[in-house]
Design a protein around this motif. Structure first.
Motif: not given
Length: 576
Positions: A49-63, A149-152, A194-197
């Motif tokens: 898991n690359t979850w991190s609040e310092l990596t906003p793209c991955n900030s939903h990985f806990r769930e 996954g991409p953001m909206l 949440h999500g990548v560009c």
């Protein structure tokens, strides 16, 4: 508990058998409330898991990891989640690329050192995807990916708003056509979830490559991060990795030469990021599969661009998914005979089988081989005396008139020099000039930052200039665009010809001929290189020194030279 240690499962070297053999390992894991039957021959699945609040793209990985966990349990596996380094593109300084190889080492050593039979790789922001693939490839366990996954879609003032639009807004501010108040208003409108560009940047490009390689379930690349269907995909991925372990489907069974060829061609069809060249090359080197920078040109030269999406087109990632997603493009390329449709994937089925039922629901977003969006492929590889080991350009994102160009060089020694002088009204530059940036490669910066899309000088922006030829040994964001030549190899800091380019030197770019040349006599170039002196190293200690001392050049994937290749999953037993 059976005395049978299930030798087919790697984890049983830790947990198998009665008595003291597995006592320590089992007893410590029991502290988490794990039942005893979890040690009795069930596959142990790592959730990397690359979850991190310092990596906003991955900030939903806990769930998202919880849904992977449920799938693993449903299939009779034992989930064990672990964190690894998470280089985030937006916040990491000086550049996330510097930490890609460090993250890969973290993944590799964690997998090898622990009782893991297979792994789900949770990856999103640009460098986390190649880093996890590289690390897992060197261990060669069964592995499957779940992308962020991409953001909206963004929306500003009643219109869709993507990262490319943000770049244009920045240019409009520098050119006096927009205000900082406009920027502040747009700031809260572009990143809506949440999500990548939300464009075909590096993150979505690498997610598409994972899917094209066959290392994920179909639709992994495009389901939006906040869509419930991504949670379902995560759960199904958890189920599938347990089956992969039981089937013995290690990474080398999926990541074949055919799979890499498919990924290169799909990248061309989607107008993918130039960063994919470096990342996929590095993964191939770890898998010991031959893949050269020239393959990117030879394999993809005749592949048309099928996707009308920013930065090469108009639409955004949510639109791509709603139009049918990557399976539509893969199906079309397979039916046209442009992919190895028989390549086996993580599903256990072939690439063609996985995508046979895909349907295009919006032909203005996803075009076809018979009626392509653009006839030229997404990436061209250049050679010449300025880049004897290669350079890349993305023709689909450039002004076509600049794809064949000759002009005088305007040279910037490094990033600081560029930022200091680019908007100086006294800078001697015209629309016909060629901007040259040195010392921003893997060794020179260090870390090869995304500085290749140099800002067009303010006075040219004010005059209406929207593109200009730019050349550097740096990278650029997958969200970027323009007549930008990148990854010049060898880089300036390694004594490449880029190091000795001077103001006023004529440079010729001919993308159709795949050439990039410094137009000076060969003898003069040789003398300039002989007189050149290497700059002082940028680091004297720690990981950065290790990086600078051992990093390969861009055409070789920018991996650390001692990490190339597979080591496997064997590790000496301890004394317990």
């Amino acid at each position: 508990m059976s005395d049978d240690s299930k030798p087919g499962l790697r984890s049983q070297q830790w947990f198998g058998g009665k008595g003291p053999k597995g006592f320590v390992h089992r007893s410590w894991v029991r502290s988490r409330g794990v039942p005893g039957d979890h040690f009795d021959g069930r596959p142990v699945i790592g959730i990397c898991n690359t979850w991190s609040e310092l990596t906003p793209c991955n900030s939903h990985f806990r769930e998202l990891a919880q849904h992977v966990r449920e799938g693993i349990l449903e299939a009779g596996g034992v989930p064990m989640e672990f964190p690894v380094t998470s280089p985030g593109e937006t916040l990491t300084r000086p550049t996330a690329m510097l930490l890609r190889n460090l993250c890969s080492m973290d993944v590799e050593e964690t997998l090898r050192a622990n009782p893991i039979d297979g792994v789900v790789l949770m990856m999103g922001c640009d460098k986390t995807t190649p880093a996890l693939l590289m690390g897992a490839a060197s261990v060669n366990l069964p592995a499957i990916g779940v992308s962020a996954g991409p953001m909206l879609n963004g929306s500003w003032r009643g219109k869709p708003f993507g990262i490319r639009d943000a770049w244009h807004l920045g240019d409009d501010v520098r050119g006096g056509r927009a205000t900082l108040a406009d920027v502040e208003e747009a700031e809260s409108c572009i990143n809506r979830s949440h999500g990548v560009c939300n464009v075909m940047g590096t993150a979505s490009t690498m997610a598409a490559i994972v899917e094209a390689l066959g290392l994920s379930l179909p639709n992994n690349a495009t389901i939006p991060a906040v869509d419930a269907r991504r949670k379902v995909l995560a759960r199904l991925t958890g189920r599938r990795i347990v089956e992969m372990v039981r089937e013995g489907q290690t990474m080398d069974r999926v990541l074949t030469r055919q799979a890499f060829e498919n990924a290169v061609r799909v990248n061309a069809a989607i107008g993918g990021s130039t960063n994919a060249v470096i990342h996929l090359t590095a993964v191939a080197r770890r898998m010991e599969v031959p893949l050269d920078i020239t393959d990117w040109d030879e394999l993809a030269r005749d592949i048309p661009t099928l996707l009308n999406i920013q930065p090469s087109g108009s639409y955004l990632m949510q639109d791509f998914h709603e139009a049918g997603g990557l399976p539509v493009i893969i199906r079309d390329l397979c039916e046209a005979g442009l992919l190895h449709g028989d390549a086996i994937t993580a599903t256990g089925k072939s690439l063609a089988e996985n995508n046979a039922a895909a349907r295009c629901l919006n032909p203005d977003v996803i075009w076809s081989v018979a009626r392509p969006f653009k006839s030229h492929s997404g990436i061209a590889v250049l050679k010449g005396n300025l880049c004897p080991q290669g350079a890349v350009i993305k023709p689909s994102a450039a002004d076509p008139r600049l794809l064949r160009h000759r002009g005088p060089a305007v040279v910037f020694a490094d990033q600081e020099d560029l930022l200091t002088r680019v908007d100086d009204p006294a800078l001697e530059i015209t629309a016909d000039s060629v901007m040259v940036l040195k010392n921003c490669g893997p060794r020179g910066f260090p870390g090869m930052p995304e500085l290749g899309m140099m800002p067009i000088p303010a006075k040219l922006l004010a005059a209406g200039v929207k593109d200009i030829v730019r050349i550097s040994d740096a990278r650029m964001s997958g969200t970027s665009f323009g007549a930008v030549v990148l990854h010049v190899s060898p880089e300036a800091a390694a004594g490449g010809a880029l190091a000795v380019v001077r103001d006023g030197d004529m440079i010729e770019l001919d993308v159709a001929a795949r050439r990039l040349d410094l137009l000076i006599p060969a003898a003069e170039l040789e003398q300039r290189l002989a007189d050149w002196h290497a700059p002082a190293p940028k680091a004297g200690r720690g990981y950065v020194k290790l990086y600078v001392d051992t990093v390969n050049q861009a055409h070789d994937g920018c991996d650390l030279d001692f990490l190339v290749g597979m080591t496997g999953s064997e590790v000496p037993a301890n004394q317990h």
